[in-house]
Design a protein around this motif. Structure first.
Motif, PDB file in Angstrom:
ATOM      1  N   LEU A  46       0.829  -1.210   0.000  1.00  0.00           N
ATOM      2  CA  LEU A  46       0.000   0.000   0.000  1.00  0.00           C
ATOM      3  C   LEU A  46       0.858   1.253   0.000  1.00  0.00           C
ATOM      4  O   LEU A  46       0.499   2.272  -0.581  1.00  0.00           O
ATOM      5  N   GLY A  47       2.016   1.158   0.690  1.00  0.00           N
ATOM      6  CA  GLY A  47       2.911   2.314   0.717  1.00  0.00           C
ATOM      7  C   GLY A  47       3.361   2.679  -0.682  1.00  0.00           C
ATOM      8  O   GLY A  47       3.322   3.859  -1.074  1.00  0.00           O
ATOM      9  N   ALA A  48       3.772   1.669  -1.440  1.00  0.00           N
ATOM     10  CA  ALA A  48       4.225   1.947  -2.799  1.00  0.00           C
ATOM     11  C   ALA A  48       3.083   2.546  -3.626  1.00  0.00           C
ATOM     12  O   ALA A  48       3.273   3.524  -4.364  1.00  0.00           O
ATOM     13  N   LEU A  49       1.896   1.999  -3.440  1.00  0.00           N
ATOM     14  CA  LEU A  49       0.744   2.547  -4.170  1.00  0.00           C
ATOM     15  C   LEU A  49       0.478   3.991  -3.741  1.00  0.00           C
ATOM     16  O   LEU A  49       0.119   4.835  -4.568  1.00  0.00           O
ATOM     17  N   ALA A  50       0.666   4.244  -2.454  1.00  0.00           N
ATOM     18  CA  ALA A  50       0.413   5.602  -1.967  1.00  0.00           C
ATOM     19  C   ALA A  50       1.354   6.594  -2.632  1.00  0.00           C
ATOM     20  O   ALA A  50       0.963   7.700  -2.985  1.00  0.00           O
ATOM     21  N   VAL A  51       2.611   6.174  -2.796  1.00  0.00           N
ATOM     22  CA  VAL A  51       3.543   7.068  -3.487  1.00  0.00           C
ATOM     23  C   VAL A  51       3.074   7.290  -4.917  1.00  0.00           C
ATOM     24  O   VAL A  51       3.059   8.414  -5.428  1.00  0.00           O
ATOM     25  N   LEU A  52       2.671   6.200  -5.560  1.00  0.00           N
ATOM     26  CA  LEU A  52       2.250   6.319  -6.951  1.00  0.00           C
ATOM     27  C   LEU A  52       1.016   7.215  -7.089  1.00  0.00           C
ATOM     28  O   LEU A  52       0.942   8.050  -7.982  1.00  0.00           O
ATOM     29  N   ILE A  53       0.109   7.046  -6.153  1.00  0.00           N
ATOM     30  CA  ILE A  53      -1.160   7.757  -6.303  1.00  0.00           C
ATOM     31  C   ILE A  53      -0.987   9.247  -6.040  1.00  0.00           C
ATOM     32  O   ILE A  53      -1.752  10.079  -6.512  1.00  0.00           O
ATOM     33  N   SER A  54       0.066   9.575  -5.291  1.00  0.00           N
ATOM     34  CA  SER A  54       0.249  11.006  -5.036  1.00  0.00           C
ATOM     35  C   SER A  54       1.211  11.636  -6.040  1.00  0.00           C
ATOM     36  O   SER A  54       1.639  12.762  -5.874  1.00  0.00           O
TER      37      SER A  54
ATOM     38  N   GLY B 151     -10.197   9.555  -4.842  1.00  0.00           N
ATOM     39  CA  GLY B 151      -9.183  10.583  -5.077  1.00  0.00           C
ATOM     40  C   GLY B 151      -9.061  10.918  -6.548  1.00  0.00           C
ATOM     41  O   GLY B 151      -9.017  12.093  -6.921  1.00  0.00           O
ATOM     42  N   THR B 152      -9.038   9.898  -7.389  1.00  0.00           N
ATOM     43  CA  THR B 152      -8.901  10.187  -8.815  1.00  0.00           C
ATOM     44  C   THR B 152     -10.138  10.906  -9.332  1.00  0.00           C
ATOM     45  O   THR B 152     -10.039  11.806 -10.161  1.00  0.00           O
ATOM     46  N   LEU B 153     -11.271  10.553  -8.788  1.00  0.00           N
ATOM     47  CA  LEU B 153     -12.492  11.266  -9.175  1.00  0.00           C
ATOM     48  C   LEU B 153     -12.405  12.735  -8.770  1.00  0.00           C
ATOM     49  O   LEU B 153     -12.727  13.629  -9.538  1.00  0.00           O
ATOM     50  N   TYR B 154     -11.931  12.916  -7.568  1.00  0.00           N
ATOM     51  CA  TYR B 154     -11.840  14.288  -7.060  1.00  0.00           C
ATOM     52  C   TYR B 154     -10.895  15.110  -7.913  1.00  0.00           C
ATOM     53  O   TYR B 154     -11.136  16.278  -8.199  1.00  0.00           O
TER      54      TYR B 154
ATOM     55  N   ASN C 162      -5.357   7.043 -16.288  1.00  0.00           N
ATOM     56  CA  ASN C 162      -4.142   7.012 -17.105  1.00  0.00           C
ATOM     57  C   ASN C 162      -3.338   5.788 -16.715  1.00  0.00           C
ATOM     58  O   ASN C 162      -3.741   4.982 -15.875  1.00  0.00           O
ATOM     59  N   LYS C 163      -2.175   5.682 -17.305  1.00  0.00           N
ATOM     60  CA  LYS C 163      -1.429   4.434 -17.145  1.00  0.00           C
ATOM     61  C   LYS C 163      -1.023   4.200 -15.697  1.00  0.00           C
ATOM     62  O   LYS C 163      -1.114   3.093 -15.169  1.00  0.00           O
ATOM     63  N   ARG C 164      -0.566   5.277 -15.074  1.00  0.00           N
ATOM     64  CA  ARG C 164      -0.104   5.137 -13.702  1.00  0.00           C
ATOM     65  C   ARG C 164      -1.251   4.687 -12.813  1.00  0.00           C
ATOM     66  O   ARG C 164      -1.128   3.738 -12.021  1.00  0.00           O
ATOM     67  N   GLU C 165      -2.377   5.344 -12.974  1.00  0.00           N
ATOM     68  CA  GLU C 165      -3.527   4.999 -12.151  1.00  0.00           C
ATOM     69  C   GLU C 165      -4.005   3.588 -12.467  1.00  0.00           C
ATOM     70  O   GLU C 165      -4.388   2.829 -11.571  1.00  0.00           O
TER      71      GLU C 165
END
Lengths: 479, 158, 102, 317, 487
Positions: free
Chosen positions: E91-99, E349-352, E447-450
């Protein structure tokens, strides 16, 4: 007075001689830099003088003074704190007052007073130390004559300090009238023979408590603290928060030990009530303040309450906890005031919470230091304050004082709120342009000092063992 | 209680003397009150200021110099008290006591030097200061000789 | 009234002390407050002297000298501060001088 | 032992008469030194002028200014007379002839002479007159300043004799009068004594030419008389003290009784006071103060230390 | 030693990414991501090496820290810790990616805080010294506070303060209990130590044990959060930035559950049984109350936050059922909830980011514009309501079976919670993705990252639902032991 006595009193003699010499220095040539340099030298020499004094411990100079590990430790603590405060003072006063040299003289004197306090074991030396400290403080508090609040703070402090001195003295007189002794041991023995606390001695202790309580700024003798902190120059406020209170606390501990205070439940209860009241009043009143100086004042009231909890535990861990907490508290308070000093411009103190809006984004390092200091005050891990508070709680648990500890916990939580508020303000994004108008001076010496303090704070928070060992060793002597 | 006063000399002559002095003083004042004449004239109730009608309050504000003297007195007189207690017992306390008092007196002298250098002991008008102020005013063009004497007189009176 | 001299002395000191305290509390002029505090200090001094004579030791008297010295120093600084305050406020009323709140 | 009542009565009687007589004596002596007659109408050599003056003062209007602080105004002159008279309690006129030979004699003397300052300050303040207030302030600062030096100078004598008791001090001068070892102390004491009594040439608080009688500008009648008598009693007191402390008190060759020696010595000093008045100009106020603090004060400390050091050295060798 | 390295990679990465930010923002992001991936790789390797946790403690490290108090740096890893760490780093890695795009201010400091929180959480999952546990427990608060307080939404400060003070208060009570335990043990054994294993079987009076247990329990219930202590959670989740919400919901809440499993029950077995019914009741109340409140929300993130309350109620219910099945369910629930709720927050978050509102009443008909996001949301909503085949189903099923043995009535009520869950879950889909599209602009899809983030989450939740055996195997020993303690 023998040679041993001289060496044992080395730090004290050095510092008091330095006060006289610096006075002559001012008389000969009025120069800020020279006086400052001389004071620095004096502190350093006094610190060095501790080393030969260590050879003779424990050394008693009857009937007034005693130099043991405990007092030397505290002497060192006071000297180092004084030194740091001095380091922070130069730039603060450079721009502010036309006659700044006397500040150093008074600071030396006040430090001397506190040092007398920590080595005293007799009412007379207690009184002398207290008054040297107090009278220098009157001058120090009102030092910035141009500032409108300073003289008010000075007078308030003066009247109340004199009033509390009167109480202290009358209390001492009553104790003396009953026991016929003014040295702590003699009083303790006399009371022990009596087997209980006679009414007169009880009244005496109560009155002394008023005097001591005032100096410590505990409820209900705390009213002066916020006003004085607000009106006094920042380095002086730091001095009051740390050295002045610390000195008094040490002598209180010694007195309490020597008269076997924990054998008298009445005293315990009075102090316990005071401790709880101090914690609550301090934290509660701090919540609504907008001025950081006042917040720190109230927070120091609360901290004295915490220390009292450890004090009341009556176990050895409690004394160790107090010593450790004092060290942590000294570092933290001086650090917090140091940030205020560094952030103050040459004409105006950075004192309202609003002044710190978005500070992190402009002066990140100072903000980090301040955050660390505030977190230490709140007792969050990685800081010395955490270990200190942990130590206190430990002492309390050891003595099964659940109620007091519960109060302490509640108050720690209340306390968090106002520390966090300041931190939040610092980390606010500077979205509005109309924030602070203060142009901080950010002197180099001050910054370096702050860095050192932060390093010390984190060091004690992460590796407190060395300091603990020192304290533990020291406490073996006194208990 | 080992006081010498009680068992050597009686207190009553002192008290009697004091009483008589008090009676005497009040008698003199009382007599003159009874014997003195009374009169009421136009200027009887006015303050005497060398024949000039007085203006303003007589409660003048004084230079802080007077306050300083009071402080000097308070401080040094208290020091004297401490010295006195040594002087009566110097024989008993010997050289150690002498050394102690010497330190004390040296500190006193240091204080005196400090006061001296800071001008606390300069009671009169400071000639140089006046001259400097005068020159400054001359330079500003707002001054004339009259002002200068004013300042001087003002300071000379006190 | 057959009181032990020590008790009587302490009582007198106590009365003086209380008088001083009351006066501090009700007076509003700072100079008078200072004076009242001095009375309290001297009451404490008196108590010391009484105690000293009770025990036949000189400690209390020495203490009294220190009290004197301290009172003197306190008054000097106090009056200086009061002068300063008067200079700024033109009043010696302690309520007027209470500008900091909170 | 003589009956104390006789001593009390005698001392008071002599003192009051001396004070009154001094007024005449001073005027005559001044006239002598200034080459004029002085009072010479009433009685032989004008000696009855004393009586006439006294009567006049009694019958003068007892005026209390309406703008004055009345209680204090009346109280002030009483203080000066009473305090000086009380000082004589401890003066040993001859062996046994002393009202109260207390062992804190010198301290009592100092205490009483400090009281004198109250009369000046209170009088000047109560008068509610600018001159009076100025005079009072000057007087107060002068007197309290010289109080310090006086006390310190006296300590030399205390160290020499080891006692505060004046009789003991006199006895200690059997071999050598303290004037010789304590010359500096004597000088300081004398100067301080003159300043304490604000006697000419140090009459700065009243300085007629600047302050129109200074602190007692508004005083008249017997209240003024009290200040007046106080001053002359003060002269007598200082002279007596000088004699007791430095000139061996009643000691002297035995062909005269001790009291007579005492009186002779005292009168010599009174004459000195009068001579000073006749011959010295008045210094400025600031000169007086600076002289005191910058010269007399260090000097008196030095005197004390040197005296003590020598005495200690002598006692150990 | 490997355990220390795990910690140091995070701490070092924290400092490095802060420093790197002064060079380049992108570098800072990569450093943070790198540190987390490194940890993830290490931990996965460990997992592969020890799939079934044969020996109970996989790794152990111990060295003296403050000998004066008997405090040591004692880290140990068993199956439960291992699973939690896998979740943490993932989840940490995803958190970095998502931000990556969301956070643009003070990026360095942001990543510093992010990694610091993760370090604190890692410490909490690993440490076997009670002092150290408290230390890490407190340590993760400050950076979390900053994450919410600096990069959060409008009402961030209030939320951050509330979060901080609630957790701190609980923590201090726990501190008291820890110390009391310490002294009781010292009085018995005359050895001053904070070591978990030494303290495990401290004999003490029942009344004392109950008080001490309450001290611990309150701290964990606040974190969990159980119902009376839950009020900080909706605020904190709502105001936090997306990554903050993910960490809060996915990891921080788990520390509470972990604390109960690791400390409360083993340290105070009798006291736990004494309070078991109460705790289970609290759990059921949480399930129902959370679900009902979730249904009433209009703020999307707030809604998801309340679902957390509901889901964590299951954890509480399971934890105090005292049987192995329930424990297995709890562990799976912890992971599944971390994944599914984290994913929902990511979608919110992505919606927002796209429509700048969290109000579900202003959404609707988004499916047409963003079908990929819609289908992902569909999967996670289904997971959240406990559709078979997805992780949460397994978890909740196991828990309910387990709790049925402990308390039937409560289980019945808890099952009603599943119905509520269906209601609010469908409401999300209804309001957000179905209905008529009212907006003018065209929304970009993931997008690709998401996509990478979402797809990895989908895979994990599917795996968990279809083949949960590795997870069950890994943590089995711990569960057995915990269950055994109480029996």
């Amino acid at each position: 007075m023998s040679f041993d006595d001289f060496l044992s009193l080395g730090p004290l003699i050095t510092l008091s001689a330095a006060a006289v010499i610096s006075m002559l220095l001012v008389a000969i040539r009025r120069n800020h830099r020279i006086t400052y340099a001389f004071s620095l030298l004096a502190y350093l020499m006094a610190m060095t003088a501790i080393i030969p004094a260590m050879l003779f411990i424990p050394h008693t100079i009857p009937p007034l003074l005693v130099i043991d590990e405990f007092s030397l430790f505290n002497t060192g603590l006071i000297l180092v704190s004084g030194f740091i405060i001095l380091l922070l003072s130069y730039n603060y006063f450079e721009e502010r007052e036309e006659r700044k040299e006397e500040y150093y003289l008074l600071l030396l004197l006040a430090t001397t007073g506190a040092m007398v306090l920590v080595i005293s074991r007799h009412f007379m030396s207690l009184f002398l130390g207290l008054e040297i400290l107090s009278i220098s403080l009157y001058g120090l508090i009102a030092y910035l004559r141009a500032r409108e609040r300073s003289d008010e703070a000075g007078i308030k402090y003066l009247i109340l300090a004199a009033l509390s001195s009167a109480f202290l003295l009358f209390g001492m007189a009553l104790v003396y009238a009953f026991t016929g002794h003014m040295d702590f041991n003699g009083i303790g023995d006399a009371l022990r023979q009596a087997g209980h606390l006679p009414v007169m001695v009880m009244a005496g202790f109560a009155m002394m408590l008023i005097g001591v309580g005032f100096k410590l700024g505990i409820v209900p003798f705390h009213m002066w603290a916020p006003d004085v902190y607000e009106g006094a120059p920042l380095p002086v406020a730091a001095f009051i928060a740390t050295i002045s209170k610390g000195g008094m606390l040490v002598v209180l501990i010694r007195f309490y030990q020597d008269i076997h205070g924990n054998e008298y439940t009445m005293l315990w209860w009075v102090l316990a009530i005071i401790a709880v009241a101090s914690m609550f009043a301090g934290n509660w009143l701090a919540l609504r303040q907008e001025n950081i100086k006042r917040i720190l004042a109230y927070s120091s009231i609360a901290h004295m309450g915490y220390i009292l909890v450890a004090f009341l535990s009556g176990v050895q861990t409690g004394l160790e906890a107090i010593s450790f907490y004092l060290v942590a508290y000294f570092i933290t308070s001086i650090g917090a005031f140091g940030v205020l000093i560094v952030m103050s411009s040459s004409v105006q103190d950075a004192e309202t919470v609003e002044d710190y809006r978005g500070m992190f984004w402009r002066y990140p390092w100072v903000a980090v230091v301040f955050t660390a200091m505030l977190l230490s005050l709140a007792g969050i891990p990685l800081t010395a304050g955490f270990i200190g508070k942990f130590y206190i709680v430990m002492a309390g648990v050891n003595a099964h004082m659940w109620f007091l500890l519960f109060m302490l916990v509640i108050n720690s939580v209340i306390g968090l709120y106002y520390y966090i508020r300041i931190i939040a303000m610092m980390f606010k994004l500077p979205d509005t342009g109309a924030g602070s108008v203060i142009k901080p001076a950010l002197p180099v010496a001050g910054n370096i000092t702050l860095m050192l303090l932060t390093a010390l704070l984190l060091g004690l928070g992460i590796y407190p063992t060395a300091m603990m060992q020192l304290i533990q060793q020291m406490m073996k002597m006194i208990v | 209680m080992q006081s010498a006063v009680e068992n050597t000399i009686p207190v009553w002559p002192f008290v009697a003397y004091g009483g008589i002095v008090l009676i005497l003083v009040s008698l003199i004042l009382g007599l003159s009150y009874v014997l003195g004449q009374r009169h009421k004239d136009r200027a009887t109730g006015e303050a005497y200021e060398s024949g000039i009608v007085s203006t303003g309050s007589a409660r003048l504000r004084f230079p802080s110099q007077f306050y300083l003297i009071a402080m000097l007195f308070v401080i040094f007189d208290i020091e004297t008290v401490l010295i006195i207690s040594w002087a009566i017992a110097y024989q008993e306390v010997g050289w150690a006591g002498f050394a102690g008092v010497s330190v004390f007196i040296v500190i006193l002298l240091a204080v005196l030097i400090y006061e001296w250098r800071n001008g606390a002991l300069d009671f009169g008008p400071d000639g140089r200061k006046i001259l400097r102020a005068y020159k400054k005013r001359r330079k500003n063009g707002a001054a004339n000789l009259h002002d200068y004497t004013d300042i001087q007189q003002q300071q000379a009176v006190l | 009234m057959n009181m032990h001299p020590t008790t009587a002395g302490l009582l007198l000191a106590g009365i003086l002390f209380v008088l001083g305290l009351i006066s501090v509390l009700i007076r509003r002029n700072i100079i008078f407050m200072l004076l009242s505090v001095e009375i309290m200090l001297n009451a404490a001094g008196l108590a010391f002297v009484v105690a000293s004579s009770h025990w036949g030791t000189a400690d209390g008297q020495v203490m009294f000298m220190f009290i004197l010295a301290m009172a003197a120093a306190e008054v000097s600084v106090g009056l200086a501060l009061i002068l300063q305050l008067y200079h700024q406020l033109r009043t010696l009323d302690s309520d007027e001088a209470n500008r900091m709140h909170g | 032992m003589t009956n104390p009542w006789w001593i009390i009565g005698g001392v008071l009687f002599v003192l009051l008469n001396t004070a009154a007589g001094l007024i005449w004596l001073e005027r005559r002596m001044l006239a002598l030194w200034q080459d004029r007659y002085g009072p010479n109408r009433a009685g032989p050599f004008g000696i009855l002028i004393v009586l006439a003056d006294t009567l006049k003062l009694f019958f003068k209007e007892d005026w209390i200014p309406p703008f004055a602080d009345k209680v204090v105004f009346v109280f002030a002159p009483a203080v000066v007379a009473a305090s000086v008279l009380m000082s004589f309690v401890i003066v040993p006129f001859a062996p046994g002839i002393v009202v109260s030979d207390m062992n804190i004699g010198i301290l009592f003397f100092l205490a009483m002479s400090s009281l004198g300052v109250y009369s000046i300050v209170l009088g000047g303040w109560a008068s509610n007159n600018k001159y009076a207030l100025l005079g009072a302030m000057r007087g107060a600062s002068q007197m309290i300043s010289y109080e310090v030096f006086m006390g310190l100078a006296l300590m030399g004598v205390v160290v020499m004799s080891g006692s505060f008791n004046l009789s003991v001090i006199v006895e200690a001068q059997k071999n050598v009068w303290f004037i010789f070892p304590q010359l500096i102390g004597f000088v300081i004491f004398l100067i301080a004594g003159i300043a304490e009594t604000h006697r000419l040439p140090f009459d700065i608080p009243e300085a007629e030419s600047e302050l129109v009688a200074g602190f007692h500008s508004e005083y008249s009648g017997m209240k003024f008389g009290m200040f007046f008598i106080g001053e002359y009693l003060g002269i007598t007191l200082i002279s007596a003290m000088v004699v007791v402390l430095y000139f061996g008190g009643w000691l002297g060759p035995s062909f005269l009784p001790p009291v007579i020696w005492f009186v002779i010595k005292t009168f010599a000093f009174i004459m000195l006071f009068i001579l000073l008045r006749a011959s010295m100009p008045r210094p400025r106020y600031d000169q007086l103060m600076e002289y005191g603090w910058k010269v007399l004060f260090p000097l008196s400390l030095l005197n004390l230390m040197v005296t003590a050091a020598i005495k200690l050295w002598l006692s150990t060798h | 030693m490997i355990l220390l390295i795990l910690l140091f990679i995070l701490l070092g990465g924290a400092l490095l990414s802060w420093i790197a930010a002064s060079r380049s923002v992108l570098l800072s992001r990569w450093v943070a991501l790198g540190a987390l991936l490194a940890d993830l790789v290490i931990i996965l390797q460990i997992w592969i090496a020890h799939p079934a946790a044969g020996t109970q403690w996989i790794y152990s490290y111990r060295t003296s820290w403050i000998p004066h108090f008997g405090i040591s740096l004692h880290f140990s890893m068993d199956g439960l810790s291992l699973l939690m760490l896998v979740l943490t780093f993932f989840l940490g890695a995803l958190a970095v990616l998502i931000s990556w795009k969301e956070i643009n201010t003070r990026v360095g400091f942001y990543h510093f805080n992010l990694l610091f929180v993760l370090a604190g959480i890692t410490g909490v999952f690993l440490t076997m010294d009670l002092f150290l546990f408290y230390f890490f427990w407190e340590m993760m608060l400050i950076p979390m506070y900053f994450l919410i307080g600096i990069w959060g939404h409008e009402n961030r400060e209030y939320a951050a303060n509330k979060f901080f003070i609630f957790t701190q208060a609980g923590g201090l009570l726990m501190l008291l209990s820890i110390l009391a335990l310490y002294f009781i043990h010292a009085a018995n054994a005359n050895v001053y130590t904070f070591d978990y294993f030494d303290l495990l079987h401290t004999p003490m009076q029942q009344s004392t044990a109950r008080w001490l247990m309450l001290g611990f329990l309150v701290a964990f219930l606040v974190k969990l959060p159980a119902v009376p202590f839950h009020t900080w959670l909706p605020d904190a989740h709502t105001e936090a930035p997306t990554a903050g919400s993910v960490i809060l919901a996915g990891l921080l809440l788990k520390t509470g559950a972990y604390g109960i499993l690791r400390f409360v029950i083993p340290l105070f077995p009798e006291a736990s049984q004494y309070y078991a019914n109460l705790c289970m009741l609290l759990g059921v109340i949480g399930i129902l109350y959370g679900g009902m409140l979730a249904y009433a929300q209009t703020d999307l993130k707030r809604l998801i936050a309340y679902t957390s309350v509901s889901h964590m109620g299951f954890v509480l219910l399971g934890a105090f059922s005292f049987n192995e099945l329930a424990y297995q369910g709890v562990v799976v629930q912890m992971i599944a909830h971390g994944i599914s709720t984290g994913a929902l927050f990511i979608i919110a978050g992505t919606l927002y980011e796209r429509i700048h509102t969290r109000n579900i009443l202003q959404m609707g008909g988004l499916w047409a514009g963003v079908p990929m996001m819609g289908s992902a949301a569909m999967i996670f909503v289904m997971a959240s309501l406990g559709l078979p085949g997805l992780g949460n189903f397994v978890a909740e099923f196991l828990i309910l079976i387990g709790s049925w043995q402990a308390s039937r009535w409560l289980t019945v009520f808890a099952t009603i919670g599943l119905v509520v869950a269906t209601a609010y879950s469908l409401r999300i889909m209804q309001k957000v993705f179905f209905g008529s599209y009212t907006r003018e602009e065209q929304l970009p899809d993931l997008n690709k990252r998401e996509l990478l983030v979402v797809v990895s989450l989908v895979i994990v939740i599917l795996l968990l639902g279809l083949y949960p055996q590795p997870v069950l195997n890994t943590s089995q020993k711990t569960e057995q032991k915990t269950a055994y303690v109480v029996r």
